[in-house]
Each structure stands twice: as C-alpha cells, then as structure tokens.
Design a protein around this motif. Structure first.
Motif, short mmCIF file in Angstrom:
data_model
loop_
_atom_site.label_atom_id
_atom_site.label_comp_id
_atom_site.label_asym_id
_atom_site.label_seq_id
_atom_site.Cartn_x
_atom_site.Cartn_y
_atom_site.Cartn_z
N ASP A 19 -79.33 -62.17 16.50
CA ASP A 19 -79.71 -61.29 17.64
C ASP A 19 -80.91 -60.39 17.36
O ASP A 19 -81.33 -59.35 18.01
N GLY A 20 -81.55 -60.49 15.94
CA GLY A 20 -82.88 -59.92 15.94
C GLY A 20 -82.69 -58.77 14.69
O GLY A 20 -83.55 -58.39 13.94
N LEU A 21 -81.28 -58.58 14.48
CA LEU A 21 -81.13 -57.38 13.38
C LEU A 21 -81.60 -57.73 12.00
O LEU A 21 -81.18 -58.88 11.68
N ALA A 22 -82.50 -56.92 11.26
CA ALA A 22 -82.99 -57.08 10.19
C ALA A 22 -81.71 -57.34 9.22
O ALA A 22 -80.85 -56.36 9.10
N MET A 23 -81.40 -58.50 8.43
CA MET A 23 -80.28 -58.47 7.46
C MET A 23 -80.33 -57.20 6.49
O MET A 23 -81.51 -57.08 6.06
N SER A 24 -79.08 -56.76 6.11
CA SER A 24 -79.05 -55.78 5.32
C SER A 24 -77.63 -55.47 4.70
O SER A 24 -76.94 -55.75 5.46
N SER A 25 -77.62 -55.21 3.55
CA SER A 25 -76.47 -55.22 2.86
C SER A 25 -75.41 -53.79 3.63
O SER A 25 -74.28 -53.76 3.62
N ARG A 26 -76.27 -52.82 4.05
CA ARG A 26 -75.83 -51.61 4.94
C ARG A 26 -75.60 -52.05 6.32
O ARG A 26 -74.73 -51.03 6.76
N ASN A 27 -75.59 -53.13 6.80
CA ASN A 27 -75.17 -53.56 8.10
C ASN A 27 -73.81 -53.58 8.02
O ASN A 27 -73.10 -53.65 8.96
N SER A 28 -73.06 -53.63 6.90
CA SER A 28 -71.68 -53.70 6.81
C SER A 28 -70.94 -52.40 7.14
O SER A 28 -69.76 -52.41 7.61
N TYR A 29 -71.81 -51.42 6.99
CA TYR A 29 -71.29 -49.87 7.68
C TYR A 29 -71.00 -49.89 8.95
O TYR A 29 -70.58 -48.98 9.45
N LEU A 30 -71.95 -50.91 9.95
CA LEU A 30 -71.84 -50.76 11.12
C LEU A 30 -70.46 -50.95 11.97
O LEU A 30 -70.00 -52.04 11.44
#
Ligand code: AMP
Length: 279
Positions: A180-191
């Motif tokens: 969907d375009g979201l830049a991958m990041s380890s911090r995405n797991s907080y969402l």
C-alpha cells in the motif's frame, strides 16, 4: 554463518579475510528485520566476496523519552533471515562490548544534524555517527549499504566517510515499501489497526508533493501548507516536520529549482514514522 559477539573476534576475521584478498560488504541494522533490510543485504552480496551484517540496538542514538527499551526484537528470526541471504558473519555485540565503562568518545557533525530529524532528536546523529564509525573500525568493510529511507542518516554517513577518511564505498539503497506504499520500518509494528490508514498519509504526501512540483508549483511553502492540511485530515497524526530541502546540505529551499528532497516525520500513535522522495 559465523556469529561474533566481541570486537576482537570480528576484527580477527576481517583481517584474515583482507589478508586473503577478499572484500567485505557491510549492512548495519538494529534488527527486527524486514524486506527493506534484506534488500540491502542483497546489494551487499553482489558487491563484495563476503557480506557482514550487524545487529545492535544502539542506545546512544535514542533520546531519553524515546523507544529504546521497547524497541522490537526477534533475534532467532533475524539470524535465519540473515543466513538465508548468504551472509558470512553476523556481528552481534552487546551494549557493554560497544560502550564499556568509562566510554568517552563521540562524533558530532557540524551541519547535517541541524535539520530534519536532528531538530527533534538532538542526540540521534551523534549516536549514529559514533556507532557507525566504531563498526567501520571493527569490521573494516570495503562497501557499506544504507537505506534511503533514512535519507539524513545516509548523508551523515557519507559525510563521516569523507571527513574521517574511511574510504569505504557507501551505497544508498532505495526505499522498500509495503503493497500500500507504507515505507517498511521495524517501528511499523507499533501501529494499531486503526492507525494504519493514517500511516499511509506519509507516502501519499510524498506522491502529492511530487505531483505538485511536476504540475509547476515552485513555492515550497505552498506545498508544505497543502501537505500539512492533508496529513492533519487523518486521525492519530502529529506532524514533526515537513521539509523541502537541498539533498546535499538539507538546507530548506523557498523556491523549487533543480533537485529537491521532500521529507517528513509524523507521529502516528506510538510510532514516529519518516518518509522522503527526491523530486
Ligand atoms: P534500522 O534497523 O532501522 O537501523 O535500519 C538499518 C538499515 O536499513 C538502515 O540503513 C536503514 O536505512 C535501512 N532501511 C530501513 N528501512 C528500510 C526500507 N523500508 N527500505 C530500505 N532500507 C531500509
């Protein structure tokens, strides 16, 4: 794959490799790996005869109120992924190994940290520059690969490499995104699930800014204003910065001519997210 936990073991391996005429590529990470990290490893494998990956959650690049203690980790999975990419070595030091008692030396850059993320994270790039210099001295790579997702970090490392004569081939790798375009990041797991849509406001802003420039808008403030309202239309968002700047210096521009970097940082729930695009 070998796993070294001490600088002396790591250095002994690198020295032996260099004596044999082999070349070393290096990908530093803080772990909790995703496809973005793996893309850097793929580049590394093709650049040199051996790839070294490090995992170290570097305490000195976190501010007092940041997420050092809660930073996500899954070492078992990370080791499998790194091995599957064909790395020869994982360097996995602990905090005491990198910052023993009476540690005193830090690296400060004069200008690059005074922009973008450096404004709200005043100790961040000092920590990044210090740990990367230490890792370069221990691993002595011929090439090192960093993601353009952390564009300011990439520029800091390039500067550090020039200023301190490391003479390492620094490679910038493109941003890897979710479908969907979201830049991958380890911090995405907080969402949280309800924050996910809001997180997309960053990548959508990058596209929007590019489209505005392409359709002739030259006024940086006009673009920033439009993007600000756009992001604020999403719930759970708190803008840290929206920047349009020169890619080399990170100095803000008023009028868009030539290549510019559009970069932004937005807090979405617990996650501080960043994204950028070169226009
Ligand atoms: P980190 O583990 O977050 O410190 O990141 C380690 C390296 O991976 C850095 O060079 C990052 O810029 C890079 N990286 C992180 N996320 C991405 C991504 N989505 N695409 C490309 N590189 C990335």
């Amino acid at each position: 794959m070998e796993i070294f936990k001490t600088s002396s073991d790591m250095r002994a391996w690198s020295d032996a490799m260099h004596r044999r005429g082999e070349t070393i590529s290096f990908v530093p990470t803080m772990g909790y790996l995703h496809e973005g990290h793996l893309s850097l490893m793929e580049q590394g494998i093709n650049l040199c005869s051996s790839l070294v990956v490090s995992i170290f959650v570097n305490p000195t690049q976190f501010g007092a109120n940041e997420d050092l203690d809660g930073y996500p980790t899954n070492i078992k999975r990370d080791i499998q992924l790194i091995e599957s990419k064909g790395a020869r070595v994982l360097f996995l030091p602990d905090r005491k190994e990198m910052y023993p008692e009476n540690y005193q030396t830090y690296i400060n850059l004069e200008h690059l940290p005074k922009h973008l993320c450096g404004l709200s994270r005043p100790v961040h790039f000092r920590g990044v520059a210090t740990i990367v210099a230490k890792l370069f001295n221990i691993i002595k790579p011929d090439a090192a690969i960093f993601g353009a997702k952390d564009f300011q970090q990439l520029q800091v490392i390039r500067q550090l490499n020039r200023d301190l004569n490391f003479n390492i081939n620094i490679i910038g790798a493109p941003i890897v995104r979710e479908h969907d375009g979201l830049a991958m990041s380890s911090r995405n797991s907080y969402l949280k699930p309800e924050e996910r849509e809001s997180a997309l406001s960053l990548s959508k802003s990058c596209i929007k800014a590019k489209e505005m420039v392409q359709s002739g808008e030259k006024d940086a403030n006009a673009i920033k204003g439009e993007i600000k309202s756009f992001i604020e239309s999403f719930p759970h968002t708190k803008i840290d910065y929206i920047s349009i700047c020169k890619p080399e210096t990170l100095n803000e521009v008023a009028e868009i001519k030539g290549e510019v970097l559009f970069a932004l940082a937005v807090q979405v729930g617990k996650a501080r997210l960043i994204d950028n695009i070169l226009i």
